[in-house]
Design an enzyme around this catalytic site. Structure first.
Site, PDB file in Angstrom:
ATOM      1  N   SER A 295       0.770  -1.155   0.122  1.00  0.00           N
ATOM      2  CA  SER A 295       0.070   0.031  -0.092  1.00  0.00           C
ATOM      3  C   SER A 295       0.868   1.251   0.119  1.00  0.00           C
ATOM      4  CB  SER A 295      -0.992  -0.102   1.127  1.00  0.00           C
ATOM      5  OG  SER A 295      -1.794   1.069   1.079  1.00  0.00           O
TER       6      SER A 295
ATOM      7  N   LYS B   9      -4.349  -7.235   2.458  1.00  0.00           N
ATOM      8  CA  LYS B   9      -4.565  -6.022   1.435  1.00  0.00           C
ATOM      9  C   LYS B   9      -6.026  -6.103   0.936  1.00  0.00           C
ATOM     10  CE  LYS B   9      -3.308  -2.697  -0.791  1.00  0.00           C
ATOM     11  NZ  LYS B   9      -3.229  -2.664  -2.195  1.00  0.00           N
TER      12      LYS B   9
ATOM     13  N   HIS C 124      -7.831  -4.031   3.330  1.00  0.00           N
ATOM     14  CA  HIS C 124      -7.615  -2.887   3.070  1.00  0.00           C
ATOM     15  C   HIS C 124      -8.197  -1.910   1.969  1.00  0.00           C
ATOM     16  CE1 HIS C 124      -4.872   0.165   1.176  1.00  0.00           C
ATOM     17  NE2 HIS C 124      -4.349   0.362   2.362  1.00  0.00           N
ATOM     18  N   ASN C 125      -8.384  -2.770   0.893  1.00  0.00           N
ATOM     19  CA  ASN C 125      -8.678  -2.101  -0.195  1.00  0.00           C
ATOM     20  C   ASN C 125     -10.382  -1.915  -0.096  1.00  0.00           C
ATOM     21  OD1 ASN C 125      -6.188  -1.919  -1.197  1.00  0.00           O
ATOM     22  ND2 ASN C 125      -6.864  -2.288  -3.471  1.00  0.00           N
TER      23      ASN C 125
ATOM     24  N   GLU D  73     -10.667   0.950   1.709  1.00  0.00           N
ATOM     25  CA  GLU D  73     -10.360   2.068   0.963  1.00  0.00           C
ATOM     26  C   GLU D  73     -11.604   2.499  -0.123  1.00  0.00           C
ATOM     27  OE1 GLU D  73      -6.474   1.642  -1.025  1.00  0.00           O
ATOM     28  OE2 GLU D  73      -7.728   1.724  -2.778  1.00  0.00           O
TER      29      GLU D  73
HETATM   30  N1  LIG Z   1      -0.900   1.150  -8.725  1.00  0.00           N
HETATM   31  C1  LIG Z   1      -1.157   1.193  -7.500  1.00  0.00           C
HETATM   32  O1  LIG Z   1      -1.655   2.055  -6.847  1.00  0.00           O
HETATM   33  C2  LIG Z   1      -0.960  -0.012  -6.752  1.00  0.00           C
HETATM   34  C3  LIG Z   1      -0.866  -1.375  -7.801  1.00  0.00           C
HETATM   35  N2  LIG Z   1      -0.767  -2.520  -6.895  1.00  0.00           N
HETATM   36  C4  LIG Z   1      -0.335  -3.791  -7.611  1.00  0.00           C
HETATM   37  O2  LIG Z   1       0.668  -3.744  -8.122  1.00  0.00           O
HETATM   38  C5  LIG Z   1       0.832  -4.525  -9.367  1.00  0.00           C
HETATM   39  C6  LIG Z   1       1.604  -3.750 -10.146  1.00  0.00           C
HETATM   40  O3  LIG Z   1       0.762  -2.466 -10.570  1.00  0.00           O
HETATM   41  P1  LIG Z   1       1.337  -1.136 -11.344  1.00  0.00           P
HETATM   42  O4  LIG Z   1       2.783  -0.781 -11.285  1.00  0.00           O
HETATM   43  O5  LIG Z   1       0.253  -0.157 -10.833  1.00  0.00           O
HETATM   44  O6  LIG Z   1       0.904  -1.788 -12.963  1.00  0.00           O
HETATM   45  P2  LIG Z   1       1.498  -1.250 -14.326  1.00  0.00           P
HETATM   46  O7  LIG Z   1       0.400  -1.933 -15.173  1.00  0.00           O
HETATM   47  O8  LIG Z   1       1.974   0.166 -14.164  1.00  0.00           O
HETATM   48  O9  LIG Z   1       2.716  -2.095 -14.355  1.00  0.00           O
HETATM   49  C7  LIG Z   1       3.014  -3.683 -14.730  1.00  0.00           C
HETATM   50  C8  LIG Z   1       4.237  -3.884 -15.451  1.00  0.00           C
HETATM   51  O10 LIG Z   1       4.042  -5.439 -15.510  1.00  0.00           O
HETATM   52  C9  LIG Z   1       4.834  -5.335 -16.830  1.00  0.00           C
HETATM   53  N3  LIG Z   1       4.325  -6.688 -17.349  1.00  0.00           N
HETATM   54  C10 LIG Z   1       3.254  -7.367 -17.772  1.00  0.00           C
HETATM   55  N4  LIG Z   1       3.248  -8.402 -18.172  1.00  0.00           N
HETATM   56  C11 LIG Z   1       4.464  -8.908 -17.768  1.00  0.00           C
HETATM   57  C12 LIG Z   1       5.221 -10.316 -17.890  1.00  0.00           C
HETATM   58  N5  LIG Z   1       4.540 -11.193 -18.213  1.00  0.00           N
HETATM   59  N6  LIG Z   1       6.374 -10.182 -17.536  1.00  0.00           N
HETATM   60  C13 LIG Z   1       7.073  -9.183 -16.995  1.00  0.00           C
HETATM   61  N7  LIG Z   1       6.613  -8.024 -16.799  1.00  0.00           N
HETATM   62  C14 LIG Z   1       5.322  -8.036 -17.251  1.00  0.00           C
HETATM   63  C15 LIG Z   1       4.114  -4.317 -17.655  1.00  0.00           C
HETATM   64  O11 LIG Z   1       5.051  -4.154 -18.786  1.00  0.00           O
HETATM   65  C16 LIG Z   1       4.308  -3.376 -16.741  1.00  0.00           C
HETATM   66  O12 LIG Z   1       5.473  -2.528 -16.657  1.00  0.00           O
HETATM   67  C17 LIG Z   1      -0.485  -4.958  -9.747  1.00  0.00           C
HETATM   68  O13 LIG Z   1      -0.728  -6.207  -9.091  1.00  0.00           O
HETATM   69  C18 LIG Z   1      -1.292  -3.872  -8.815  1.00  0.00           C
HETATM   70  O14 LIG Z   1      -2.701  -4.357  -8.527  1.00  0.00           O
HETATM   71  C19 LIG Z   1      -0.366  -2.648  -5.713  1.00  0.00           C
HETATM   72  C20 LIG Z   1      -0.643  -1.360  -4.759  1.00  0.00           C
HETATM   73  C21 LIG Z   1      -0.899  -0.320  -5.280  1.00  0.00           C
HETATM   74  O1  LIG Z   2      -4.096  -1.097  -3.955  1.00  0.00           O
HETATM   75  C1  LIG Z   2      -4.153   0.003  -4.477  1.00  0.00           C
HETATM   76  C2  LIG Z   2      -4.249   0.899  -3.580  1.00  0.00           C
HETATM   77  O2  LIG Z   2      -4.235   0.613  -2.288  1.00  0.00           O
HETATM   78  C3  LIG Z   2      -4.426   0.229  -5.992  1.00  0.00           C
HETATM   79  O3  LIG Z   2      -4.284   1.436  -6.181  1.00  0.00           O
HETATM   80  C4  LIG Z   2      -5.764  -0.627  -6.360  1.00  0.00           C
HETATM   81  O4  LIG Z   2      -5.596  -0.717  -7.770  1.00  0.00           O
HETATM   82  C5  LIG Z   2      -6.875   0.284  -5.991  1.00  0.00           C
HETATM   83  O5  LIG Z   2      -8.096  -0.664  -6.198  1.00  0.00           O
HETATM   84  P1  LIG Z   2      -8.906  -0.131  -7.131  1.00  0.00           P
HETATM   85  O6  LIG Z   2      -8.109   0.005  -8.710  1.00  0.00           O
HETATM   86  O7  LIG Z   2      -9.915  -1.392  -7.310  1.00  0.00           O
HETATM   87  O8  LIG Z   2      -9.497   1.090  -7.257  1.00  0.00           O
END
Ligand SMILES: NC(=O)C1=CN([C@@H]2O[C@H](COP(=O)(O)OP(=O)(O)OC[C@H]3O[C@@H](n4cnc5c(N)ncnc54)[C@H](O)[C@@H]3O)[C@@H](O)[C@H]2O)C=CC1
Ligand SMILES: O=C(CO)[C@H](O)[C@H](O)COP(=O)(O)O
Length: 298
Positions: A121, A171, A174-175, A178
Site C-alpha cells: 500500500s 490487502k 484494506h482495499n 479504501e
Molecule cells: N498502482 C497502484 O496504486 C498499486 C498497484 N498494486 C499492484 O501492483 C501490481 C503492479 O501495479 P502497477 O505497477 O500499478 O501496474 P502497471 O501496469 O503500471 O505495471 C505492470 C508492469 O508489469 C509489466 N508486465 C506485464 N506482463 C509482464 C510479464 N509477463 N513479465 C514481466 N513484466 C510484465 C508491464 O509491462 C508493466 O511495466 C499490480 O498487481 C497492482 O494491482 C499494488 C498497490 C498499489
Molecule cells: O491497491 C491499490 C491502492 O491501495 C491500488 O491502487 C488498487 O488498484 C486500488 O483498487 P481499485 O483499482 O480497485 O480502485
C-alpha cells in the site's frame, strides 16, 4: 541483498529505485524492454527474460513480482516455477486474490520454493519513498528477506501477518476499506457541490486536513487534485476497479456477515460506468493521485 524484480510499471519501477537507494542489488525484467533500459540506467542489472534474470541471481534466489494480478501473475509464477530451484523464494507484491496466492504457494511448495504474498500500500509515491507491506509466508524465511521490506517501507510500515495468504487477505480488506472511505469522502464533496454555497474545494480540503477529525492522506490527495482542477471539470466520474473491492464483498458474503458500506461503494463503481457524478469524479481523481490509475477525460 540481491533480488530479482519482475514488472517495472508504476509500482515496480519506483520500488526498484527505492531498493537501489537502499543498496540492494536489483536484477530487473519486464516485457517492455524500454523499462528495463531505463532501470539499468539507474543502476539495476538488466535481464532480457526470466531465464536470464534467474541465471543472474545467486542461490538461494529471491524474485519479487510487481505485475498485474490474475493471468499475468499466474503466467510469471508458472514460468518461475520451472526456472527456480530448491530453497528459492518468490514474492508477489501485486494485488492478487489471496485464494490464488494459496494455490500458487502450494504449487511452489512442491518444489521447495517459498512463496510470500505481500500486500503493498501507499501507491506509487509509497513504492518510491517508503511503502506499507502486509506479508504472509514462511516465518523463518521471512527473517532472511526482512531487510527488503524494512529498507523500502516507512517507519513501522511492514507487518508479518502469518501463514501464506494472510498478506493478500489483509490487502484485500484494506482495499475494501479504501473503497468505503473514498466513497464517503466523494459523497461529502458532492453534497458541497450541489449546495447553494460556492466552496473552494482546495481550501476546504486544506482546512479539513488541519486538525479536523477527517484529516487524512486521502483528503490531502484531494487538496492536490483540486489545486490542479478546481472543480474536476476535465475528468469524467468513471470509477474503475481492479478486483479487491469485489473480493472483499464476496468474502463478507462467504462469512455471512453484513458489509453494507463496502458493498454499496462497490456498486457505485459499477453505476459510475453509466452516470457521471461529482462523487465519481472525486474517487477517479483519488485513484489517479495515489495509484497513477488512468482517468477518463471529458
Ligand atoms: N498502482 C497502484 O496504486 C498499486 C498497484 N498494486 C499492484 O501492483 C501490481 C503492479 O501495479 P502497477 O505497477 O500499478 O501496474 P502497471 O501496469 O503500471 O505495471 C505492470 C508492469 O508489469 C509489466 N508486465 C506485464 N506482463 C509482464 C510479464 N509477463 N513479465 C514481466 N513484466 C510484465 C508491464 O509491462 C508493466 O511495466 C499490480 O498487481 C497492482 O494491482 C499494488 C498497490 C498499489
Ligand atoms: O491497491 C491499490 C491502492 O491501495 C491500488 O491502487 C488498487 O488498484 C486500488 O483498487 P481499485 O483499482 O480497485 O480502485
Amino acid at each position: 541483498m540481491q533480488v530479482g524484480l519482475v514488472g517495472l510499471g508504476k509500482m515496480g519501477y519506483n520500488l526498484g529505485l527505492n531498493l537501489i537507494d537502499n543498496n540492494h542489488q536489483v536484477v530487473v525484467n519486464d516485457v517492455n524492454s524500454e523499462q528495463i533500459s531505463k532501470m539499468s540506467n539507474e543502476g539495476a542489472i538488466p535481464a532480457e527474460d526470466l531465464k536470464a534474470l534467474v541465471n543472474r541471481l545467486e542461490r538461494p534466489r529471491t524474485v519479487w513480482m510487481m505485475v498485474p494480478a490474475g493471468e499475468v501473475t499466474e503466467a510469471v509464477v508458472e514460468e518461475l516455477s520451472q526456472l527456480l530451484e530448491d530453497g528459492d523464494r518468490v514474492i508477489d507484491g501485486g494485488n492478487s486474490n489471496y485464494k490464488e496466492s494459496l494455490q500458487r504457494a502450494e504449487m511452489l511448495q512442491k518444489k521447495n520454493i517459498f512463496f510470500f504474498d505481500v500486500g503493498t500500500s501507499g501507491g506509487t509515491e509509497g513504492a518510491r519513498q517508503g511503502a506499507c507491506y502486509m506479508i504472509g509466508g514462511d516465518a523463518d524465511q521471512f527473517k532472511v528477506i526482512e531487510s527488503l521490506f524494512a529498507d523500502t517501507s516507512v517507519e513501522n510500515g511492514y507487518h508479518y501477518a502469518g501463514r501464506v495468504g494472510s498478506g493478500h487477505f489483509l490487502k484485500m480488506v484494506h482495499n475494501g476499506i479504501e473503497y468505503g472511505m473514498m466513497q464517503s469522502i466523494a459523497e461529502g464533496y458532492e453534497i458541497l457541490e450541489k449546495s447553494s454555497f460556492d466552496f473552494d474545494y482546495e481550501a476546504v480540503s486544506k482546512v479539513w486536513n488541519n486538525g479536523s477529525v477527517i484529516r487524512s492522506w486521502l483528503i490531502e490527495l484531494m487538496e492536490n487534485a483540486f489545486s490542479k482542477d478546481a472543480k474536476l471539470e476535465d475528468i469524467r466520474g468513471v470509477m474503475n476497479t481492479s478486483g479487491e473491492g469485489k473480493w472483499t464483498v464476496e468474502t463478507a458474503l462467504e462469512l455471512e456477515m453484513a458489509a453494507p458500506i463496502i458493498t454499496m461503494s462497490l456498486m457505485m463503481r459499477s453505476r459510475s460506468q453509466e452516470n457521471d457524478t461529482f462523487s465519481g469524479k472525486v474517487v477517479a481523481a483519488l485513484r489517479n493521485e495515489f495509484g497513477g490509475h488512468a482517468v477518463v477525460q471529458k
